[in-house]
Each structure stands twice: as structure tokens, then as C-alpha cells.
Design a protein around this motif. Structure first.
Motif, PDB file in Angstrom:
ATOM      1  N   ARG A 188      61.149  14.180  25.036  1.00  0.00           N
ATOM      2  CA  ARG A 188      62.506  14.707  25.198  1.00  0.00           C
ATOM      3  C   ARG A 188      63.543  13.595  25.192  1.00  0.00           C
ATOM      4  N   VAL A 189      63.222  12.457  25.826  1.00  0.00           N
ATOM      5  CA  VAL A 189      64.145  11.316  25.855  1.00  0.00           C
ATOM      6  C   VAL A 189      64.462  10.855  24.433  1.00  0.00           C
ATOM      7  N   VAL A 190      63.426  10.762  23.611  1.00  0.00           N
ATOM      8  CA  VAL A 190      63.613  10.293  22.234  1.00  0.00           C
ATOM      9  C   VAL A 190      64.341  11.343  21.400  1.00  0.00           C
ATOM     10  N   ALA A 191      63.943  12.608  21.544  1.00  0.00           N
ATOM     11  CA  ALA A 191      64.561  13.676  20.754  1.00  0.00           C
ATOM     12  C   ALA A 191      66.043  13.834  21.092  1.00  0.00           C
ATOM     13  N   GLU A 192      66.390  13.698  22.374  1.00  0.00           N
ATOM     14  CA  GLU A 192      67.798  13.825  22.765  1.00  0.00           C
ATOM     15  C   GLU A 192      68.651  12.685  22.214  1.00  0.00           C
ATOM     16  N   ALA A 193      67.997  11.571  21.859  1.00  0.00           N
ATOM     17  CA  ALA A 193      68.726  10.466  21.228  1.00  0.00           C
ATOM     18  C   ALA A 193      68.851  10.657  19.719  1.00  0.00           C
ATOM     19  N   GLY A 194      68.329  11.785  19.212  1.00  0.00           N
ATOM     20  CA  GLY A 194      68.435  12.082  17.788  1.00  0.00           C
ATOM     21  C   GLY A 194      67.387  11.410  16.930  1.00  0.00           C
ATOM     22  N   LEU A 195      66.278  10.959  17.552  1.00  0.00           N
ATOM     23  CA  LEU A 195      65.225  10.275  16.809  1.00  0.00           C
ATOM     24  C   LEU A 195      63.967  11.143  16.751  1.00  0.00           C
ATOM     25  N   PRO A 196      63.179  11.027  15.683  1.00  0.00           N
ATOM     26  CA  PRO A 196      61.910  11.760  15.629  1.00  0.00           C
ATOM     27  C   PRO A 196      60.872  11.136  16.556  1.00  0.00           C
ATOM     28  N   PHE A 197      60.015  11.985  17.106  1.00  0.00           N
ATOM     29  CA  PHE A 197      58.949  11.550  18.000  1.00  0.00           C
ATOM     30  C   PHE A 197      57.647  12.213  17.564  1.00  0.00           C
TER      31      PHE A 197
END
Length: 324
Positions: free
Chosen positions: A110-119
Motif C-alpha cells: 500500500r505504501v508503494v502503491a499510494e506513491a504511484g509506483l507498481p509493486f
């Protein structure tokens, strides 16, 4: 004089064409990508952590895209808080994509996705409602293993382990304290496995293990997603292919063979009630066909996402997928 001027003009035009070609090539190749990976390097096994990294590096080396991405590793030690901190550090470092969740999911996706990056989540389990941009290799519903293990213990009287080392290394090892363990099944694409294994063993002179394959699969998914984004195809319906087969669709139910219940060859003496429950379990989940056709009668475990492995007389078992 005129000849000299024409020569100068032609040279200038040639330099412009050369420069334009170079710029076009650079645009086609794109800038160097940076991929972050949150890996359990220090715990529970430094050897498995190393193998995960080697698998990721193998996928990068065999990737046809250029230039090759830069890999940045952060240690999670299978600790969700450390994984979260690592995710925030990678986001701050402006990486292009993050791989993780091999042994602990936590909130890093969620931290990565909320920054607009794929995880890419490499865990065997799946978040039920993953944020946009999160790809999941897992095929098993989150937390279902604990419920299944408890239900099996209550119904059969067997000591069933639900959380053992097999959820990290995919190796179903029975300890003395268990009569059976629930483990994820390592499905695979035979052709991709053989190709990756041949390349890896030739380069490293060591076995191509499940941990190496898990690192390789996660990087395959990550690189494929970056390629889609660069090509403007992030919403493509074509499945992303990995060494473990295609990525499961979002929120897909667990497949019937997503887990395996591995039984000890020597089960304890059970009460008549428990023995009858074990027999029913085997006839439902382990038999391909008994002479009396009793396994055609569905039992209470028929819809559960596991198969049974073990040495059971007169009852053929469904072996887990194995590349060997």
C-alpha cells in the motif's frame, strides 16, 4: 569558395542527422530503470535471501530490454515494520518499481502503491483487495491456512501445522511435532523453468532452487509491468507470464491445488471417529479413483484449495507440481 561552403553545409547536415539518430536511439531505449527489492536477507535464512537476489539478477541479465535496470536491495528480515520502512526509503529514492512480500506482506504494497509506483508481491498468499498497481504472484487467500489447519485439527485429531518454513522455501518438511503440514504448491512453467535453470547452473555452478525461482518470477513480473507502462499498455488484458505461469487475475478464488496437505507416513493411532474423518479426507482430496468408487462421493473438504500427499495404501495421491 562555393564548393567549400557546400561541403561545410553537408557536414553540418550529417552531424545533425547523426545527433538525431542518437537521440532517437536513446529515446527508444529509455532512461536506466531502478528497481527496489525488499528481501528477507538476514532472517530466517541468509542463504535463501541470497538465492532470491540471484534469481532477480538472473531475470535482469536475460531481459531483452536495454539498458539493464539497476537493482537496489533492502533487508526486511521478514519483519512487516522493517519492510514498511524499506518501502518508504525506496519511494523516497524514486525507484521505478518495488518487489517484495516474500515472507511478510504487511502494508508495504500500500505504501508503494499510494506513491504511484507498481509493486510486485511475491507472497504465496494474496491481499483480498489489493491497491491499484499491485501485482500478486500468490494463489492462496490471505489467512485461510490458519483456518484450514484449525478445522483439520478439530475434525481429524491430527497435529496439523499451518505455518512452517515451507511458506518461505516451499519445501514441505515434517517436524516431529506434526502429523501433517499445509504448504503452498510450487506450480511452474516447464519450458521457462528449464531455460532459467540451464542458464543459472551454467553461470553459478549451483542448484536452481525454489528460492532462486521465486526471485526470478517476481522480477519477470516487474519487468513485464514496466514494459507495459512504457508502451502505454498498463491496462492490457493479456496475462503477465512468469516461470510459475501466468499471474492470477485480481481477486481470483484460490485454485483447488494451491496448497498441499503433506501427511506423515506413520500417522498416530486415532479414535474411530477421527479415523473415519481421515479416511473421508483422503477419499475426497487424495484419491484419483478407488476400486469401490467411493472417492466419487464429495466430502466436506471437496471445495477446499488443497490436495493430499502421503504414503496411503490403496489410495493414489496427487503429487504437488515439481520441476524434477
Amino acid at each position: 569558395m562555393w564548393g567549400t561552403s557546400r561541403w561545410v553545409r553537408r557536414m553540418a547536415q550529417g552531424l545533425v542527422l547523426i545527433a538525431s539518430a542518437g537521440l532517437a536511439g536513446a529515446a527508444l531505449a529509455g532512461p536506466t530503470l531502478t528497481i527496489g527489492a525488499i528481501v528477507p536477507q538476514s532472517w530466517p535464512s541468509t542463504a535463501e535471501g541470497e538465492e532470491l537476489v540471484l534469481g532477480m539478477q538472473l531475470a535482469i541479465k536475460t531481459w531483452p530490454g536495454q539498458p539493464a535496470p539497476t537493482l537496489v536491495i533492502k533487508d526486511s528480515a521478514c519483519d512487516p515494520r522493517k519492510a514498511e520502512n524499506a518501502a518508504r526509503e525506496l519511494v523516497a529514492a524514486k525507484v521505478d518499481l518495488v518487489l517484495g512480500s516474500w515472507c511478510a506482506i504487511g502494508i508495504a504494497p500500500r505504501v508503494v502503491a499510494e506513491a504511484g509506483l507498481p509493486f510486485v508481491s511475491a507472497n504465496a498468499e494474496r491481499l483480498p483487495k489489493a491497491p491499484d498497481g499491485v501485482l500478486q504472484l500468490g494463489r492462496i487467500e490471505l489467512y485461510i491456512v490458519e483456518k484450514l489447519a484449525a478445522d483439520l485439527r478439530a475434525a481429524t485429531g491430527l497435529r496439523v501445522g499451518g505455518r512452517t518454513s515451507c511458506w518461505m522455501n516451499f519445501e514441505p518438511v515434517l517436524r516431529e511435532q506434526y502429523d501433517a503440514v499445509l504448504c503452498p504448491v510450487l506450480g511452474f512453467d516447464k519450458k521457462r523453468w528449464e531455460q532459467a535453470e540451464a542458464t543459472f547452473t551454467a553461470a553459478h555452478r549451483r542448484p536452481f532452487t525454489a528460492s532462486v525461482a521465486r526471485g526470478y518470477a517476481a522480477m519477470e513480473a516487474g519487468l513485464a509491468q514496466l514494459r507495459r507502462i512504457r508502451g502505454g499498455k498498463s491496462a492490457s488484458n493479456d496475462p503477465i507470464m512468469t516461470i510459475f505461469g501466468p499471474l492470477p487475475p485480481t481477486d481470483v478464488p484460490a485454485q483447488a491445488d494451491a496448497m498441499q496437505l503433506v501427511l506423515s507416513p506413520k500417522l498416530p493411532k486415532l479414535s474411530p471417529r477421527d479415523q473415519a474423518a481421515v479416511t473421508q479426507l483422503l477419499q475426497t482430496k487424495a484419491c484419483t479413483c478407488l476400486a469401490d468408487n467411493s472417492c466419487s462421493k464429495p466430502g466436506p473438504w471437496a471445495d477446499q484449495p488443497f490436495v493430499v500427499r502421503g504414503n496411503v495404501p490403496k489410495c493414489p495421491t496427487l503429487a504437488a507440481a515439481s520441476p524434477r
